[in-house]
Scaffold this motif. Structure first.
Motif, mmCIF file in Angstrom:
data_model
loop_
_atom_site.group_PDB
_atom_site.id
_atom_site.type_symbol
_atom_site.label_atom_id
_atom_site.label_comp_id
_atom_site.label_asym_id
_atom_site.label_seq_id
_atom_site.Cartn_x
_atom_site.Cartn_y
_atom_site.Cartn_z
ATOM 1 N N ARG A 1 0.825 -1.204 0.000
ATOM 2 C CA ARG A 1 0.000 0.000 0.000
ATOM 3 C C ARG A 1 0.858 1.253 0.000
ATOM 4 N N ILE A 2 0.242 2.346 -0.424
ATOM 5 C CA ILE A 2 0.929 3.638 -0.459
ATOM 6 C C ILE A 2 0.650 4.374 0.848
ATOM 7 N N GLU A 3 1.708 4.739 1.547
ATOM 8 C CA GLU A 3 1.568 5.511 2.777
ATOM 9 C C GLU A 3 1.608 6.999 2.413
ATOM 10 N N ARG A 4 0.463 7.654 2.488
ATOM 11 C CA ARG A 4 0.381 9.074 2.142
ATOM 12 C C ARG A 4 0.697 9.936 3.358
ATOM 13 N N THR A 5 1.499 10.977 3.156
ATOM 14 C CA THR A 5 1.809 11.883 4.254
ATOM 15 C C THR A 5 1.989 13.303 3.736
ATOM 16 N N THR A 6 1.354 14.256 4.405
ATOM 17 C CA THR A 6 1.501 15.664 4.033
ATOM 18 C C THR A 6 2.879 16.202 4.420
ATOM 19 N N LEU A 7 3.638 15.454 5.214
ATOM 20 C CA LEU A 7 4.932 15.952 5.704
ATOM 21 C C LEU A 7 5.959 16.129 4.595
ATOM 22 N N ILE A 8 5.724 15.515 3.428
ATOM 23 C CA ILE A 8 6.619 15.736 2.291
ATOM 24 C C ILE A 8 5.825 16.277 1.095
ATOM 25 N N SER A 9 4.719 16.965 1.367
ATOM 26 C CA SER A 9 3.923 17.554 0.290
ATOM 27 C C SER A 9 4.417 18.955 -0.039
ATOM 28 N N GLN A 10 4.141 19.397 -1.249
ATOM 29 C CA GLN A 10 4.555 20.743 -1.649
ATOM 30 C C GLN A 10 3.725 21.808 -0.942
ATOM 31 N N ASP A 11 2.433 21.523 -0.738
ATOM 32 C CA ASP A 11 1.582 22.490 -0.033
ATOM 33 C C ASP A 11 2.134 22.763 1.363
ATOM 34 N N ARG B 1 11.243 13.960 9.986
ATOM 35 C CA ARG B 1 10.479 12.890 10.652
ATOM 36 C C ARG B 1 10.342 11.681 9.732
ATOM 37 N N ILE B 2 10.002 11.916 8.473
ATOM 38 C CA ILE B 2 9.821 10.814 7.532
ATOM 39 C C ILE B 2 11.132 10.083 7.301
ATOM 40 N N VAL B 3 12.204 10.827 7.086
ATOM 41 C CA VAL B 3 13.512 10.209 6.860
ATOM 42 C C VAL B 3 13.951 9.422 8.093
ATOM 43 N N GLY B 4 13.752 9.991 9.275
ATOM 44 C CA GLY B 4 14.138 9.294 10.500
ATOM 45 C C GLY B 4 13.429 7.956 10.633
ATOM 46 N N GLU B 5 12.145 7.930 10.310
ATOM 47 C CA GLU B 5 11.382 6.678 10.386
ATOM 48 C C GLU B 5 11.947 5.634 9.429
ATOM 49 N N ARG B 6 12.293 6.071 8.247
ATOM 50 C CA ARG B 6 12.772 5.140 7.227
ATOM 51 C C ARG B 6 14.182 4.644 7.534
ATOM 52 N N VAL B 7 15.033 5.502 8.077
ATOM 53 C CA VAL B 7 16.385 5.070 8.442
ATOM 54 C C VAL B 7 16.315 4.080 9.602
ATOM 55 N N ARG B 8 15.463 4.349 10.570
ATOM 56 C CA ARG B 8 15.322 3.412 11.701
ATOM 57 C C ARG B 8 14.780 2.065 11.254
ATOM 58 N N ALA B 9 13.897 2.083 10.265
ATOM 59 C CA ALA B 9 13.299 0.832 9.774
ATOM 60 C C ALA B 9 14.325 -0.039 9.057
ATOM 61 N N ARG B 10 15.321 0.582 8.431
ATOM 62 C CA ARG B 10 16.380 -0.150 7.721
ATOM 63 C C ARG B 10 15.822 -1.088 6.662
ATOM 64 N N ARG B 11 14.786 -0.624 5.972
ATOM 65 C CA ARG B 11 14.188 -1.405 4.884
ATOM 66 C C ARG B 11 14.156 -0.560 3.623
ATOM 67 N N PRO B 12 14.258 -1.165 2.460
ATOM 68 C CA PRO B 12 14.201 -0.401 1.211
ATOM 69 C C PRO B 12 12.875 0.345 1.079
ATOM 70 N N ALA B 13 12.934 1.622 0.746
ATOM 71 C CA ALA B 13 11.727 2.435 0.675
ATOM 72 C C ALA B 13 11.811 3.427 -0.473
ATOM 73 N N VAL B 14 10.641 3.749 -1.021
ATOM 74 C CA VAL B 14 10.507 4.807 -2.021
ATOM 75 C C VAL B 14 9.829 5.993 -1.361
ATOM 76 N N LEU B 15 10.390 7.187 -1.531
ATOM 77 C CA LEU B 15 9.794 8.422 -1.038
ATOM 78 C C LEU B 15 9.473 9.271 -2.260
ATOM 79 N N CYS B 16 8.175 9.423 -2.591
ATOM 80 C CA CYS B 16 7.770 10.170 -3.776
ATOM 81 C C CYS B 16 7.308 11.563 -3.369
ATOM 82 N N SER B 17 7.973 12.586 -3.915
ATOM 83 C CA SER B 17 7.664 13.946 -3.502
ATOM 84 C C SER B 17 7.840 14.908 -4.679
ATOM 85 N N HIS B 18 8.009 16.184 -4.355
ATOM 86 C CA HIS B 18 8.016 17.270 -5.325
ATOM 87 C C HIS B 18 9.407 17.893 -5.439
#
Length: 312
Positions: free
Chosen positions: A216-226, A237-254
């Motif tokens: 599933r796609i995890e939507r978050t306004t924390l990396i939105s352009q608005d 916050r988003i980067v910290g979560e992903r680094v702690r998880a130590r799993r491959p991730a895609v972050l799609c933003s603007h």
């Protein structure tokens, strides 16, 4: 890519056996040589897709790509230059058990050996150089890695073409093609998590990837352009979560948000910031940068960054 050169891709495939590194060599039938898994790019393929496909076709082992470990260049008998890009790739126990390899007209055998033996047995100096590049990472304490893939959304309709809210601006016909074409490239790095700005143009960019992976796609306004324009974004916050998880991730933003994301990855991993971050974040629509981090010690800094352009 140049029109005259022949491009190929492959990998240094590794596993741990009783805590000792083994690398995979292939014995080619026709050439009677010992080399690393690799093969030529098929029409419409990217180098990353080629590497994963060729490794599977030659060894029966499905892998996700790790850090890039070098490029070899040499001239073939017909005088054309061949350029081969290599990545490190971990062969999991499950992937090895699933391999259906049998000797065939192209590959006579595959063999797991120690790096020391591999350096002696490889038939070509260019392969030895690639393996030595891989071993430098090992000597630096970097073996298992995970990627954070920073993706700029695909091409959207322009603000002039769209009369609604900016967050609802859809992908253009070209953008829809970019989103579909990106799936194979992204899958090469084995993403487990998909995080996206809630803007339609970002979500629609990763919908094909979500469908292909079943994640599933995890939507978050924390990396939105608005949120970024209003001063309310929080890439840290988003980067910290992903680094702690130590799993491959895609972050799609603007586009405007990408420099913050790359900067936060550097900060989260104790990496010295430099101009390379600007280059990695200055992406065209549909392009992405893969930031490789150590899975055992993310705080040791960014291991490597590679940028991939859209296929369309």
């Amino acid at each position: 890519m140049t029109e005259t050169a022949v491009y190929a891709a492959g990998g240094v495939i590794w596993r741990l056996v009783e805590s000792k590194i083994k690398v995979l060599l292939i014995h080619r039938t026709a050439y009677r040589d010992i080399t690393l898994p690799k093969g030529k790019v098929d029409p419409g393929e990217t180098l990353a897709e080629t590497a994963v496909r060729e490794i599977f076709e030659e060894t029966g082992i499905r892998v996700s790509l790790g850090v890039p470990v070098g490029v070899s260049r040499y001239h073939m008998p017909n005088k054309r230059q061949k350029i081969v890009h290599y990545w490190s790739a971990h062969a999991t126990d499950a992937a090895i058990r699933s391999s259906a390899f049998v000797p065939n007209r192209e590959i006579a055998a595959i063999e797991w050996v120690s790096p020391k033996k591999a350096l002696k047995r490889l038939s070509y100096p260019v392969d030895v150089e690639i393996l030595e590049n891989f071993l430098r990472f090992v000597e630096d304490g970097v073996l298992e890695t995970f990627p954070l893939i920073v993706l700029r959304h695909a091409k959207a309709l322009t603000r002039e073409e769209w009369k609604g809210k900016d967050a609802a601006r859809p992908l253009s016909p070209r953008g829809r093609k970019q989103a579909g074409a990106a799936v194979g490239q992204l899958l090469a790095f084995g993403p487990h998590t998909i995080v996206s700005s809630p803007a339609v143009r970002c979500v629609k960019t990763v919908v094909p990837l979500s469908a292909a992976t079943g994640r599933r796609i995890e939507r978050t306004t924390l990396i939105s352009q608005d949120a970024w324009e209003e001063g309310g974004s929080d890439a840290r916050r988003i980067v910290g979560e992903r680094v702690r998880a130590r799993r491959p991730a895609v972050l799609c933003s603007h586009g405007p948000v990408l420099p913050d994301i790359l900067s936060e990855i550097a900060l989260a991993t104790g990496t010295l910031r430099g101009s390379y971050l600007g280059s990695a974040s200055a992406l065209d629509t549909g392009a992405f940068s893969v930031v490789h981090l150590s899975a055992t010690n993310p705080g040791s800094g960014i291991v490597a960054i590679e940028t991939h352009e859209p296929k369309v």
